[in-house]
Design a protein around this motif. Structure first.
Motif, mmCIF file in Angstrom:
data_model
loop_
_atom_site.group_PDB
_atom_site.id
_atom_site.type_symbol
_atom_site.label_atom_id
_atom_site.label_comp_id
_atom_site.label_asym_id
_atom_site.label_seq_id
_atom_site.Cartn_x
_atom_site.Cartn_y
_atom_site.Cartn_z
ATOM 1 N N MET A 155 15.350 16.839 20.298
ATOM 2 C CA MET A 155 14.752 18.172 20.451
ATOM 3 C C MET A 155 15.384 18.901 21.636
ATOM 4 O O MET A 155 15.591 18.295 22.693
ATOM 5 N N LYS A 156 15.668 20.174 21.451
ATOM 6 C CA LYS A 156 16.283 20.957 22.512
ATOM 7 C C LYS A 156 15.284 21.217 23.637
ATOM 8 O O LYS A 156 14.090 21.394 23.402
ATOM 9 N N THR A 157 15.812 21.251 24.846
ATOM 10 C CA THR A 157 14.968 21.568 25.988
ATOM 11 C C THR A 157 14.658 23.064 26.015
ATOM 12 O O THR A 157 15.457 23.886 25.595
ATOM 13 N N THR A 158 13.469 23.392 26.535
ATOM 14 C CA THR A 158 13.092 24.797 26.659
ATOM 15 C C THR A 158 13.650 25.361 27.960
ATOM 16 O O THR A 158 14.068 24.624 28.858
ATOM 17 N N LEU A 159 13.641 26.685 28.089
ATOM 18 C CA LEU A 159 14.107 27.343 29.308
ATOM 19 C C LEU A 159 13.307 26.854 30.510
ATOM 20 O O LEU A 159 13.872 26.561 31.566
ATOM 21 N N THR A 160 11.991 26.745 30.351
ATOM 22 C CA THR A 160 11.146 26.297 31.467
ATOM 23 C C THR A 160 11.475 24.864 31.856
ATOM 24 O O THR A 160 11.571 24.536 33.049
ATOM 25 N N GLU A 161 11.666 23.997 30.864
ATOM 26 C CA GLU A 161 12.034 22.606 31.166
ATOM 27 C C GLU A 161 13.355 22.542 31.917
ATOM 28 O O GLU A 161 13.500 21.750 32.862
ATOM 29 N N GLU A 162 14.314 23.358 31.510
ATOM 30 C CA GLU A 162 15.615 23.344 32.177
ATOM 31 C C GLU A 162 15.504 23.818 33.623
ATOM 32 O O GLU A 162 16.194 23.310 34.502
ATOM 33 N N GLN A 211 21.295 33.038 33.338
ATOM 34 C CA GLN A 211 20.973 33.379 31.948
ATOM 35 C C GLN A 211 21.767 32.510 30.969
ATOM 36 O O GLN A 211 21.212 31.988 29.999
ATOM 37 N N LEU A 212 23.060 32.341 31.224
ATOM 38 C CA LEU A 212 23.912 31.612 30.285
ATOM 39 C C LEU A 212 23.682 30.102 30.300
ATOM 40 O O LEU A 212 24.013 29.425 29.328
ATOM 41 N N GLU A 213 23.119 29.570 31.387
ATOM 42 C CA GLU A 213 22.916 28.117 31.462
ATOM 43 C C GLU A 213 21.938 27.615 30.409
ATOM 44 O O GLU A 213 21.865 26.412 30.149
ATOM 45 N N HIS A 214 21.191 28.527 29.786
ATOM 46 C CA HIS A 214 20.206 28.109 28.789
ATOM 47 C C HIS A 214 20.744 28.147 27.353
ATOM 48 O O HIS A 214 20.012 27.871 26.407
ATOM 49 N N VAL A 215 22.033 28.478 27.222
ATOM 50 C CA VAL A 215 22.683 28.362 25.908
ATOM 51 C C VAL A 215 22.789 26.870 25.560
ATOM 52 O O VAL A 215 23.186 26.054 26.385
ATOM 53 N N HIS A 216 22.442 26.508 24.322
ATOM 54 C CA HIS A 216 22.380 25.083 23.968
ATOM 55 C C HIS A 216 23.646 24.530 23.318
ATOM 56 O O HIS A 216 23.719 23.340 23.038
ATOM 57 N N SER A 217 24.639 25.362 23.090
ATOM 58 C CA SER A 217 25.855 24.898 22.423
ATOM 59 C C SER A 217 26.732 24.068 23.376
ATOM 60 O O SER A 217 27.351 24.607 24.294
#
Length: 217
Positions: free
Chosen positions: A1-8, A102-108
């Motif tokens: 499961m992908k991490t959420t913005l808040t988790e990151e 902002q870009l650190e939350h891109v999941h690719s």
């Protein structure tokens, strides 16, 4: 499961706050993130379920190896982005943090791996901080604060810690950039401000500034 913005954001805070034993307190996280303690407690219970931390009531959190890796991978995305903005888009080092946030939350993963390749696999970001590799490994550095140096020492400016845009602009105005040689000329007893010499020119830095400048011999 992908991490959420808040988790990151929590993971990144853990990365910056953990001590040499891999520990951090709920209170430290609360202050760093400006989030209320109950919210931090709830998130850390979720992190414990994911195996990222060991959570025990009234005890410091212990970040697991799995948690350290997850945190390092978020920081990797941030620091690679900052380096790309500086090296390939000609941004100043004082103008990249907010964009990278902002870009650190891109999941690719492939996106950041390609960025790494284009940059020829840099080891450090524009502020001198090490960039974790894609496995979360990070280069250990033997650095000290400029505030801990003694009169007469000559050192090399290697990194800045958790710097804001205003501080980086302050350094720009004094032409104090990475890899600059710094000689400590005088330390004031009253306020611990430091007179330094760089490229034949003297500057006076406040204790607050010298606490944020990391150097190597």
């Amino acid at each position: 499961m992908k991490t959420t913005l808040t988790e990151e954001n929590y993971l990144k805070a853990l990365f910056h706050l953990i001590d040499n034993e891999g520990k951090v307190t709920i209170n430290e996280l609360s202050k760093f993130l400006n989030v209320k303690m109950p919210s931090v407690n709830n998130m850390m219970k979720k992190f414990a379920d994911k195996g990222w931390v060991i959570y025990e009531t009234y005890k410091p959190l212990r970040v697991t190896e799995k948690g350290k890796r997850e945190a390092a991978l978020v920081v990797r995305k941030h620091r690679l982005t900052e380096m790309f903005l500086v090296k390939k888009m000609n941004f100043g080092w004082e103008n990249v943090h907010e964009i990278a946030e902002q870009l650190e939350h891109v999941h690719s993963q492939v996106f950041f791996d390609k960025m790494d390749e284009i940059l020829d696999y840099p080891k450090f970001d524009p502020h001198g901080e090490p960039i974790p590799d894609k496995d979360g490994n990070i280069i250990a550095q033997d650095l000290q604060k400029l505030s801990n140096c003694e009169v007469g020492e000559t050192v090399i400016f290697a990194s800045v810690t958790l710097s804001d845009d205003a501080f980086l602009s302050y350094l720009n105005e004094r032409k104090l950039l990475l890899n600059t040689k710094i000689k400590v000329i005088k330390i004031e007893n009253f306020d611990k401000s430091v007179t330094i010499e760089i490229e034949g020119k003297k500057e006076i830095l406040s204790k607050k500034a010298t606490e944020k400048i990391l150097v190597k011999k």
